[in-house]
Design an enzyme around this catalytic site. Structure first.
Site, mmCIF file in Angstrom:
data_model
loop_
_atom_site.group_PDB
_atom_site.id
_atom_site.type_symbol
_atom_site.label_atom_id
_atom_site.label_comp_id
_atom_site.label_asym_id
_atom_site.label_seq_id
_atom_site.Cartn_x
_atom_site.Cartn_y
_atom_site.Cartn_z
ATOM 1 N N GLU A 168 -3.027 -10.194 3.981
ATOM 2 C CA GLU A 168 -3.811 -9.939 5.199
ATOM 3 C C GLU A 168 -4.907 -10.969 5.483
ATOM 4 O O GLU A 168 -5.169 -11.279 6.641
ATOM 5 C CB GLU A 168 -4.454 -8.537 5.142
ATOM 6 C CG GLU A 168 -3.483 -7.382 5.360
ATOM 7 C CD GLU A 168 -2.866 -6.853 4.083
ATOM 8 O OE1 GLU A 168 -2.821 -7.599 3.088
ATOM 9 O OE2 GLU A 168 -2.428 -5.680 4.077
ATOM 10 N N GLU B 211 0.844 -1.212 0.000
ATOM 11 C CA GLU B 211 0.000 0.000 0.000
ATOM 12 C C GLU B 211 0.875 1.257 0.000
ATOM 13 O O GLU B 211 0.547 2.255 -0.640
ATOM 14 C CB GLU B 211 -0.924 -0.019 1.224
ATOM 15 C CG GLU B 211 -1.990 -1.114 1.140
ATOM 16 C CD GLU B 211 -2.676 -1.395 2.470
ATOM 17 O OE1 GLU B 211 -1.986 -1.438 3.501
ATOM 18 O OE2 GLU B 211 -3.909 -1.572 2.477
#
Ligand code: COA
Length: 259
Positions: free
Chosen positions: A134, A114
């Site tokens: 994740e 990110e």
């Protein structure tokens, strides 16, 4: 609010921001995320025409959000602080007026991906692995890994990483457009400096405007970009001078309709 684990060096018009937490693979905790925002403001206002973002050591660019930190926060803190603060800081990075080059010198996972997505150019060293793992931890990417990442890399690629847990090699990442250049291990910073030298010969103003327009086309910072361009035009007009003079002199403005 500063944190020694986020190291900013400004030299010869180049800002180099290094995550210095190699013992934890440069994972970001809440204090580091908080420190990112003022550093972005400092870069924005400094005499800087290019930004290089990298991680300490040769193993990891950034292995994501600090699992120990976020897993010990309450559900409420998670949404209100962890996710929101990360968005604010990452938005500031993605919206810098200067071009940002990320040197991915190792693992680029979760929050690391990110973070890399905020950059305008990604250089990956050959040993790098990229992904959004994740869901294997029971959580979702929360620092725009399903939003900015989708806008910049495309939904299917992000779907493969986020939903199916695909982890890409640097070579695959280059083929898929996740990164822009692949270099040998240990040479990423050198490649970034070569790119910066190319930028040095170009107009900083035109570069900034080009970046802003592309960001706006992507839906990044669109409202501010439109208002900044319009504000700039209005601020350069004779009308502004007349309007402010009339206000000071307590009279009606006499605008020139043709200008
Ligand atoms: N958050 C907190 N600590 C992390 C971390 C993270 N995201 N990623 C790595 N670390 C820490 C490890 O806990 C370890 O600390 P320790 O030495 O005190 O035990 C240290 O960094 C080294 O990591 P380690 O797992 O021993 O290295 P490895 O080479 O065996 O594995 C990875 C490397 C990247 C595959 C593995 O660390 C990993 O899967 N990390 C998590 C990546 C992730 O899921 N990121 C998204 C988080 S939301």
């Amino acid at each position: 609010m500063s944190d020694p684990r986020l190291d900013l060096v400004i030299k010869d018009g180049i800002a180099t921001l290094t995550i210095k937490r190699a013992d934890k693979l440069n994972a970001l905790d809440a204090e580091m995320v908080d420190a990112l925002l003022p550093l972005c403001r400092k870069i924005e206002r400094a005499d800087v025409f290019a930004v290089i973002l990298t991680g300490e050591g040769d193993k990891s660019f950034c292995a994501g959000g600090d699992i120990a930190a976020w897993s010990s926060s309450s559900a409420d803190e998670f949404g209100r602080h962890w996710v929101r603060d990360g968005h604010v800081a990452f938005d500031a990075l993605a919206r810098l007026s200067q071009p940002v080059i990320a040197v991915l010198n190792g693992h680029c996972l979760g929050g690391g991906l990110e973070l890399a997505a905020c950059a305008d150019y990604r250089i990956a060293e050959a040993h790098v692995k990229l992904g959004q793992p994740e869901s294997g931890l029971g959580i979702i990417p929360g620092w725009s890994g399903t939003q900015r990442a989708v806008r910049r890399f495309g939904a299917q690629l992000v779907r493969r990483m986020t939903v199916f847990g695909d982890v890409f090699t640097a070579e695959e990442a280059l083929a898929h457009g996740l990164v822009d250049r692949l270099v040998e291990k240990g040479t990423g910073l050198h490649a970034a400096h070569e790119l910066v030298e190319r930028l040095r010969g170009r107009s900083p103003r035109a570069t900034e405007l080009g970046k802003m327009m592309i960001n706006a086309a992507e839906g990044e910072d669109r409202e501010r970009v439109i208002e900044a361009f319009a504000g700039n035009l209005a601020a350069a007009s004779e009308d502004l001078k007349e309007g402010v003079a009339a206000f000071r002199e307590k009279r009606k403005p006499n605008f020139n309709k043709k200008k």
